[in-house]
Design a protein around this motif. Structure first.
Motif, short mmCIF file in Angstrom:
data_model
loop_
_atom_site.label_atom_id
_atom_site.label_comp_id
_atom_site.label_asym_id
_atom_site.label_seq_id
_atom_site.Cartn_x
_atom_site.Cartn_y
_atom_site.Cartn_z
N VAL A 16 0.80 -1.22 0.00
CA VAL A 16 0.00 0.00 0.00
C VAL A 16 0.83 1.26 0.00
CG1 VAL A 16 -2.06 -1.02 1.01
CG2 VAL A 16 -0.26 -0.15 2.51
N GLN A 17 2.10 1.17 0.43
CA GLN A 17 2.93 2.37 0.40
C GLN A 17 4.41 1.99 0.44
OE1 GLN A 17 1.19 4.22 3.83
NE2 GLN A 17 2.69 3.40 5.25
N TYR A 48 2.34 11.62 4.16
CA TYR A 48 1.89 10.65 3.16
C TYR A 48 1.68 11.36 1.83
CZ TYR A 48 -0.92 7.19 0.72
OH TYR A 48 -1.39 6.30 -0.21
N GLY A 50 0.09 10.86 -1.96
CA GLY A 50 -0.80 10.04 -2.77
C GLY A 50 -1.51 10.87 -3.80
N LEU A 55 -7.39 12.66 0.79
CA LEU A 55 -6.63 11.52 1.28
C LEU A 55 -7.47 10.25 1.19
CD1 LEU A 55 -4.22 10.23 2.65
CD2 LEU A 55 -5.10 11.03 4.86
N TRP A 57 -6.83 6.21 1.67
CA TRP A 57 -5.84 5.21 2.10
C TRP A 57 -6.56 3.98 2.63
CZ3 TRP A 57 -4.21 2.01 5.84
CH2 TRP A 57 -2.89 1.53 5.76
N PRO A 58 -6.21 2.81 2.14
CA PRO A 58 -5.28 2.57 1.03
C PRO A 58 -5.91 2.96 -0.31
CG PRO A 58 -6.29 0.51 1.69
CD PRO A 58 -6.75 1.54 2.69
N HIS A 59 -5.08 3.46 -1.22
CA HIS A 59 -5.60 3.86 -2.52
C HIS A 59 -5.87 2.62 -3.36
CE1 HIS A 59 -6.01 5.91 -6.38
NE2 HIS A 59 -6.23 7.00 -5.68
N GLY A 64 1.18 4.45 -2.52
CA GLY A 64 1.58 5.77 -2.06
C GLY A 64 2.99 5.77 -1.49
N ASP A 66 5.03 7.05 2.08
CA ASP A 66 4.93 7.55 3.43
C ASP A 66 6.33 7.93 3.90
OD1 ASP A 66 3.32 8.21 5.66
OD2 ASP A 66 4.00 6.42 6.72
N THR A 255 -7.33 -2.65 7.81
CA THR A 255 -8.42 -1.69 7.93
C THR A 255 -9.70 -2.43 8.26
OG1 THR A 255 -8.77 -1.88 5.55
CG2 THR A 255 -7.39 -0.07 6.32
#
Length: 256
Positions: A16-17, A48, A50, A55, A57-59, A64, A66, A255
């Motif tokens: 995710v990042q 962050y 993106g 914002l 998250w997660p995209h 992204g 961080d 999440t």
């Protein structure tokens, strides 16, 4: 095609990042936001970066960045870097000029005469601005997250099982994976002679899918060859691990 363990149905992680350590996290975050045409968000200690539009998250389609503040400055070449995509020779030249105006500098990592340009961000983190390549025509600004390694085949076996991404290419010198949906950057493993001597300043953060069990995912990764890592993080909701070649990565709390 993995020779390791069969993937457990419903269990796999998603990148995710990209986590970048920096002395001045906000300044480095602003640089990367401008470089990629994205936005920088600083809801807490980290910055962050993106896609714009608020914002998210997660995209769903992007990996992204961080940027995390640390007191230590960079001392050696990173073993993980970003490749940026371009659509034409003119675009490549324009992007390089714009990045240099933002504070990027030319970097020599022994690349010799190549069609891409190696730059470094304001704190010296290397990245490449690639010449136009058909394979990256739809990745958006980040073409690939590239990991230096000794054995791309072995790395491909581990990461193919670790992630819910699709393995695209494996050879003695190079391996690549990408989101099963065919969006966002590639994750690539490149054979290099470099030897890891210091902790990675750039690493991947992985996230379980909603409802998945983080502890079970961490146990699965350990069974695949990952090793626990104590960097003094204390009691935090994420788990630090290293892959079979010692590259650090983190498994974040899922999440809801």
């Amino acid at each position: 095609m993995s020779e390791l363990l069969p993937r457990i149905i419903g269990m796999a992680l998603r990148p995710v990042q990209v986590n970048i350590k920096a002395v001045d996290a906000r300044a480095v975050g602003r640089f990367w936001a401008e470089a990629l045409g994205w936005h920088a968000y600083s809801p807490g200690a980290t910055t962050y970066v993106g896609p714009g539009g608020g914002l998210v998250w997660p995209h769903p389609t992007a990996v992204g960045i961080d940027v995390v503040p640390v007191p230590e400055r960079k001392t050696t070449k990173n073993r993980v870097h970003l490749d940026l995509a371009t659509t034409s020779a003119a675009h490549q030249a324009e992007l390089i000029a714009r990045l240099e105006a933002l504070g990027a500098t030319r970097a020599d990592v022994g690349q010799g005469k190549v069609p891409w340009t190696v730059l470094a961000d304001p704190e010296g983190n290397e990245f490449c601005v690639l010449e136009p390549r058909e394979i990256y025509r739809d990745t958006r600004p980040i073409a690939a997250v590239v990991v230096d390694c000794a054995d791309p085949r072995a790395m491909a076996r581990f990461w193919d099982e670790a992630l819910d991404w699709t393995l695209h290419e494996v050879s003695d010198d190079h391996a690549s994976l990408r989101s099963a949906a065919g969006v966002g950057p590639y994750l690539e493993f490149l054979r290099t002679p470099d030897v890891k001597t210091v902790p990675d300043r750039v690493h991947l953060d992985l996230l379980p899918h909603p409802g998945d069990d983080k502890a079970a995912e961490v146990a699965r990764l350990r069974a695949l060859g990952a090793t626990g890592l104590d960097i003094g993080q204390g009691d935090v909701p994420w788990t630090c691990l290293t892959d079979p070649e010692g590259h650090e990565f983190c498994v974040l709390a899922p999440t809801v």
